[in-house]
Design a protein around this motif. Structure first.
Motif, PDB file in Angstrom:
ATOM      1  N   ARG A 171     -40.459  38.103 -25.692  1.00 37.27           N
ATOM      2  CA  ARG A 171     -40.288  37.316 -26.916  1.00 37.27           C
ATOM      3  C   ARG A 171     -40.541  35.850 -26.582  1.00 37.27           C
ATOM      4  NH1 ARG A 171     -34.919  38.388 -29.998  1.00 37.27           N
ATOM      5  NH2 ARG A 171     -36.073  37.124 -31.504  1.00 37.27           N
ATOM      6  N   THR A 172     -41.570  35.298 -27.170  1.00 36.99           N
ATOM      7  CA  THR A 172     -41.904  33.902 -26.925  1.00 36.99           C
ATOM      8  C   THR A 172     -41.548  33.073 -28.155  1.00 36.99           C
ATOM      9  OG1 THR A 172     -44.164  34.362 -27.673  1.00 36.99           O
ATOM     10  CG2 THR A 172     -43.766  34.441 -25.304  1.00 36.99           C
ATOM     11  N   PRO A 173     -41.261  31.774 -27.959  1.00 36.40           N
ATOM     12  CA  PRO A 173     -41.414  30.996 -26.721  1.00 36.40           C
ATOM     13  C   PRO A 173     -40.263  31.127 -25.742  1.00 36.40           C
ATOM     14  CG  PRO A 173     -40.706  29.561 -28.488  1.00 36.40           C
ATOM     15  CD  PRO A 173     -40.929  30.900 -29.126  1.00 36.40           C
ATOM     16  N   GLY A 174     -39.256  31.907 -26.038  1.00 39.56           N
ATOM     17  CA  GLY A 174     -38.164  32.091 -25.083  1.00 39.56           C
ATOM     18  C   GLY A 174     -36.988  31.176 -25.323  1.00 39.56           C
ATOM     19  N   GLY A 175     -36.754  30.817 -26.580  1.00 32.97           N
ATOM     20  CA  GLY A 175     -35.639  29.943 -26.912  1.00 32.97           C
ATOM     21  C   GLY A 175     -34.329  30.700 -26.988  1.00 32.97           C
ATOM     22  N   TRP A 176     -33.357  30.110 -27.660  1.00 33.15           N
ATOM     23  CA  TRP A 176     -32.039  30.717 -27.771  1.00 33.15           C
ATOM     24  C   TRP A 176     -32.136  32.133 -28.335  1.00 33.15           C
ATOM     25  CZ3 TRP A 176     -27.925  28.959 -25.419  1.00 33.15           C
ATOM     26  CH2 TRP A 176     -27.783  27.595 -25.161  1.00 33.15           C
ATOM     27  N   GLY A 177     -31.585  33.098 -27.628  1.00 28.58           N
ATOM     28  CA  GLY A 177     -31.536  34.475 -28.099  1.00 28.58           C
ATOM     29  C   GLY A 177     -32.826  35.246 -27.951  1.00 28.58           C
ATOM     30  N   GLU A 178     -33.917  34.579 -27.595  1.00 21.58           N
ATOM     31  CA  GLU A 178     -35.210  35.255 -27.463  1.00 21.58           C
ATOM     32  C   GLU A 178     -35.352  35.803 -26.043  1.00 21.58           C
ATOM     33  OE1 GLU A 178     -37.840  32.809 -30.759  1.00 21.58           O
ATOM     34  OE2 GLU A 178     -37.909  32.157 -28.674  1.00 21.58           O
ATOM     35  N   LEU A 221     -34.755  33.274 -14.146  1.00 18.43           N
ATOM     36  CA  LEU A 221     -36.024  32.638 -14.498  1.00 18.43           C
ATOM     37  C   LEU A 221     -36.072  32.351 -15.984  1.00 18.43           C
ATOM     38  CD1 LEU A 221     -38.819  34.531 -12.479  1.00 18.43           C
ATOM     39  CD2 LEU A 221     -37.621  32.400 -11.897  1.00 18.43           C
ATOM     40  N   PHE A 222     -36.291  31.100 -16.321  1.00 16.85           N
ATOM     41  CA  PHE A 222     -36.699  30.650 -17.649  1.00 16.85           C
ATOM     42  C   PHE A 222     -38.099  30.081 -17.438  1.00 16.85           C
ATOM     43  CE2 PHE A 222     -32.158  30.632 -17.960  1.00 16.85           C
ATOM     44  CZ  PHE A 222     -31.785  30.613 -19.293  1.00 16.85           C
ATOM     45  N   ILE A 223     -39.099  30.627 -18.104  1.00 17.35           N
ATOM     46  CA  ILE A 223     -40.473  30.175 -17.896  1.00 17.35           C
ATOM     47  C   ILE A 223     -40.977  29.494 -19.168  1.00 17.35           C
ATOM     48  CG2 ILE A 223     -42.834  30.871 -17.337  1.00 17.35           C
ATOM     49  CD1 ILE A 223     -40.781  31.119 -15.034  1.00 17.35           C
ATOM     50  N   GLY A 224     -41.347  28.220 -19.037  1.00 18.04           N
ATOM     51  CA  GLY A 224     -41.748  27.444 -20.205  1.00 18.04           C
ATOM     52  C   GLY A 224     -40.586  27.221 -21.157  1.00 18.04           C
ATOM     53  N   SER A 225     -39.388  27.422 -20.676  1.00 19.60           N
ATOM     54  CA  SER A 225     -38.173  27.316 -21.469  1.00 19.60           C
ATOM     55  C   SER A 225     -37.115  26.671 -20.574  1.00 19.60           C
ATOM     56  CB  SER A 225     -37.723  28.704 -21.933  1.00 19.60           C
ATOM     57  OG  SER A 225     -36.561  28.651 -22.730  1.00 19.60           O
ATOM     58  N   THR A 226     -36.429  25.666 -21.066  1.00 21.48           N
ATOM     59  CA  THR A 226     -35.507  24.897 -20.234  1.00 21.48           C
ATOM     60  C   THR A 226     -34.331  25.748 -19.779  1.00 21.48           C
ATOM     61  OG1 THR A 226     -36.125  22.921 -21.462  1.00 21.48           O
ATOM     62  CG2 THR A 226     -34.142  22.786 -20.113  1.00 21.48           C
ATOM     63  N   PRO A 227     -34.098  25.854 -18.473  1.00 22.96           N
ATOM     64  CA  PRO A 227     -33.014  26.695 -17.957  1.00 22.96           C
ATOM     65  C   PRO A 227     -31.650  26.067 -18.185  1.00 22.96           C
ATOM     66  CG  PRO A 227     -33.999  25.466 -16.167  1.00 22.96           C
ATOM     67  CD  PRO A 227     -34.834  25.163 -17.397  1.00 22.96           C
ATOM     68  N   ILE A 228     -30.621  26.888 -18.055  1.00 24.71           N
ATOM     69  CA  ILE A 228     -29.241  26.435 -18.250  1.00 24.71           C
ATOM     70  C   ILE A 228     -28.404  26.838 -17.045  1.00 24.71           C
ATOM     71  CG2 ILE A 228     -27.207  26.499 -19.726  1.00 24.71           C
ATOM     72  CD1 ILE A 228     -29.063  27.638 -21.940  1.00 24.71           C
ATOM     73  N   LEU A 229     -27.800  25.862 -16.417  1.00 24.35           N
ATOM     74  CA  LEU A 229     -26.839  26.115 -15.354  1.00 24.35           C
ATOM     75  C   LEU A 229     -25.453  26.106 -15.982  1.00 24.35           C
ATOM     76  CD1 LEU A 229     -26.468  26.326 -12.185  1.00 24.35           C
ATOM     77  CD2 LEU A 229     -25.931  23.878 -12.274  1.00 24.35           C
ATOM     78  N   TRP A 230     -24.940  27.293 -16.307  1.00 22.60           N
ATOM     79  CA  TRP A 230     -23.607  27.383 -16.895  1.00 22.60           C
ATOM     80  C   TRP A 230     -22.530  27.467 -15.824  1.00 22.60           C
ATOM     81  CZ3 TRP A 230     -22.812  25.450 -21.207  1.00 22.60           C
ATOM     82  CH2 TRP A 230     -23.507  25.777 -22.395  1.00 22.60           C
ATOM     83  N   HIS A 231     -22.798  28.186 -14.752  1.00 18.10           N
ATOM     84  CA  HIS A 231     -21.771  28.485 -13.762  1.00 18.10           C
ATOM     85  C   HIS A 231     -21.994  27.743 -12.448  1.00 18.10           C
ATOM     86  CE1 HIS A 231     -19.201  30.740 -11.015  1.00 18.10           C
ATOM     87  NE2 HIS A 231     -18.629  31.334 -12.047  1.00 18.10           N
ATOM     88  N   GLY A 232     -23.141  27.971 -11.815  1.00 24.25           N
ATOM     89  CA  GLY A 232     -23.412  27.367 -10.530  1.00 24.25           C
ATOM     90  C   GLY A 232     -22.715  28.088  -9.389  1.00 24.25           C
ATOM     91  N   PRO A 233     -22.846  27.549  -8.167  1.00 24.71           N
ATOM     92  CA  PRO A 233     -23.460  26.257  -7.845  1.00 24.71           C
ATOM     93  C   PRO A 233     -24.984  26.312  -7.867  1.00 24.71           C
ATOM     94  CG  PRO A 233     -22.755  27.344  -5.845  1.00 24.71           C
ATOM     95  CD  PRO A 233     -22.273  28.204  -6.975  1.00 24.71           C
ATOM     96  N   LEU A 234     -25.575  25.140  -8.043  1.00 26.17           N
ATOM     97  CA  LEU A 234     -27.027  25.066  -8.125  1.00 26.17           C
ATOM     98  C   LEU A 234     -27.681  25.537  -6.831  1.00 26.17           C
ATOM     99  CD1 LEU A 234     -29.585  24.333  -9.621  1.00 26.17           C
ATOM    100  CD2 LEU A 234     -29.256  21.954  -8.937  1.00 26.17           C
ATOM    101  N   ASP A 235     -27.065  25.279  -5.694  1.00 27.45           N
ATOM    102  CA  ASP A 235     -27.659  25.725  -4.433  1.00 27.45           C
ATOM    103  C   ASP A 235     -27.850  27.241  -4.412  1.00 27.45           C
ATOM    104  OD1 ASP A 235     -27.867  23.180  -3.467  1.00 27.45           O
ATOM    105  OD2 ASP A 235     -26.126  23.293  -2.137  1.00 27.45           O
ATOM    106  N   ASN A 236     -26.957  27.983  -5.051  1.00 31.24           N
ATOM    107  CA  ASN A 236     -27.140  29.434  -5.140  1.00 31.24           C
ATOM    108  C   ASN A 236     -28.395  29.787  -5.913  1.00 31.24           C
ATOM    109  OD1 ASN A 236     -24.765  29.853  -3.765  1.00 31.24           O
ATOM    110  ND2 ASN A 236     -23.826  31.141  -5.341  1.00 31.24           N
ATOM    111  N   TRP A 237     -28.646  29.030  -6.988  1.00 33.39           N
ATOM    112  CA  TRP A 237     -29.835  29.310  -7.796  1.00 33.39           C
ATOM    113  C   TRP A 237     -31.096  29.030  -6.986  1.00 33.39           C
ATOM    114  CZ3 TRP A 237     -29.458  28.527 -13.726  1.00 33.39           C
ATOM    115  CH2 TRP A 237     -30.538  29.145 -14.362  1.00 33.39           C
ATOM    116  N   LEU A 238     -31.093  27.946  -6.237  1.00 36.79           N
ATOM    117  CA  LEU A 238     -32.252  27.630  -5.396  1.00 36.79           C
ATOM    118  C   LEU A 238     -32.476  28.735  -4.364  1.00 36.79           C
ATOM    119  CD1 LEU A 238     -31.562  23.829  -4.879  1.00 36.79           C
ATOM    120  CD2 LEU A 238     -33.350  24.839  -6.317  1.00 36.79           C
ATOM    121  N   SER A 239     -31.401  29.236  -3.782  1.00 35.12           N
ATOM    122  CA  SER A 239     -31.525  30.338  -2.825  1.00 35.12           C
ATOM    123  C   SER A 239     -32.038  31.602  -3.501  1.00 35.12           C
ATOM    124  CB  SER A 239     -30.172  30.618  -2.163  1.00 35.12           C
ATOM    125  OG  SER A 239     -29.742  29.509  -1.400  1.00 35.12           O
TER     126      SER A 239
END
Length: 332
Positions: free
Chosen positions: A16-23, A196-214
């Motif tokens: 479902r594009t563009p991949g916004g809220w709920g898509e 992965l959010f592609i062409g759609s702004t990601p959301i860090l709700w929980h973290g930590p961010l270093d985990n996401w990078l890993s």
């Protein structure tokens, strides 16, 4: 383009594009003549049914025996009632905890409806209400609580779907507490959920961010042919690296402003004026930078990674809506 797409041998994604809220994207893995696996379901009642109908011809001789929910956000599991009643649903233990703790569909319907009514009220109350209405969009949520997963795991497990081995691995906490990925190695496909959010702004709700990078490094290490994100079009390694670059930029740039004593709103205003942000300005829902800043600032203030409190989530919604009303995302 939205719709059912074949992404590998016996593997489909409903994108479902563009991949916004709920898509949110969903997936299907078929072992012809034997069994099938569904990856995630949609929170909007009409979309969940539409996806089920699109999949029906593909599973006519391979009944759906299993499903996987990649994390606890409702847009990835509130359509579970469209699955066959005898299908086994698997998720991570942390994701199931999140499902139990989050607002159920009827409560979110009330909250979003109230938001629509108060969105013109001046000040932060109206701004929070307006953004909550944006989150729901035109979605119609289930009237009753959807079926929850039956089976959980910690760290990793595998499922046998008609002789095909499907690998599940928890890479969270990142976006949420229990983010997991679904790897179909024999087809070169990975369903990543909201890692992965592609062409759609990601959301860090929980973290930590270093985990996401890993987690992104882990995805890249598999060198899959196709990655199916939680939101946005299917992708390859280049798009994952672009998402990684976004997180590194946001972390480093925002940390300087945090040290200087700025608020998330003040920081967002400054970051959006930089040339660096132009690389991501066109992504869907760019105001969601405010939501990730709220999490980063909370943790830089000494709080441990955790799901957002109602107060922090509401404050982040006010910041996001304020940025939109200021026209902060118009090209400089």
């Amino acid at each position: 383009m939205s719709g059912l797409q074949q992404v590998g041998d016996g593997v489909w994604a409903f994108v479902r594009t563009p991949g916004g809220w709920g898509e949110a994207n969903t997936g299907l893995v078929v072992a012809p003549g034997t069994a099938s696996l569904v990856v995630d379901t949609a929170w909007d009642v009409a979309w969940a049914q539409r996806i089920a109908e699109a999949q029906a011809p593909l599973v006519a001789d391979a009944p759906i025996t299993d499903a996987v929910n990649t994390h606890s956000d409702g847009d990835h599991w509130w359509g579970n009632d469209t699955l066959p009643p005898d299908a086994r649903i698997t998720t991570s233990a942390a994701a199931l905890d999140g499902m139990r703790e989050d607002l159920p569909p009827r409560a979110l319907t009330v909250v979003a409806g109230t938001g629509s009514l108060i969105r013109r009220v001046p000040g932060p109350i109206g701004a929070a209400g307006a953004y909550m209405a944006r989150v729901r969009g035109g979605a119609r949520f289930p009237r009753r609580n959807p079926r929850m997963p039956d089976t959980t795991f910690v760290t990793a497990t595998s499922l046998d779907i008609g002789g095909r081995t499907i690998e599940l691995e928890q890479l969270g906490p990142c976006h949420t507490a229990g983010d997991l990925v679904v790897r179909v190695a024999d087809a070169g496909v990975v369903f990543t959920g909201d890692l992965l959010f592609i062409g759609s702004t990601p959301i860090l709700w929980h973290g930590p961010l270093d985990n996401w990078l890993s987690a992104l490094d882990r995805l890249l290490g598999w060198d899959a042919d196709v990655y199916v994100p939680g939101h946005g079009p299917t992708c390859g390694a280049a798009e994952i690296r672009a998402l990684r670059d976004y997180w590194l930029w946001l972390r480093d740039a925002a940390q300087d402003h945090h040290r200087a004593g700025l608020t998330p709103l003040e920081t967002a205003r400054k970051l959006l004026l930089t040339k660096d942000f132009d690389a991501w300005r066109h992504w869907e829902s760019p105001e969601r930078i405010a939501l990730s800043l709220s999490t980063l600032f909370d943790q830089w203030n000494g709080n441990p990674p955790a799901p957002p409190t109602v107060r922090r989530r509401a404050a982040a919604f006010v910041t996001a809506e304020t940025l939109l009303r200021e026209g902060a995302f118009e090209a400089s």
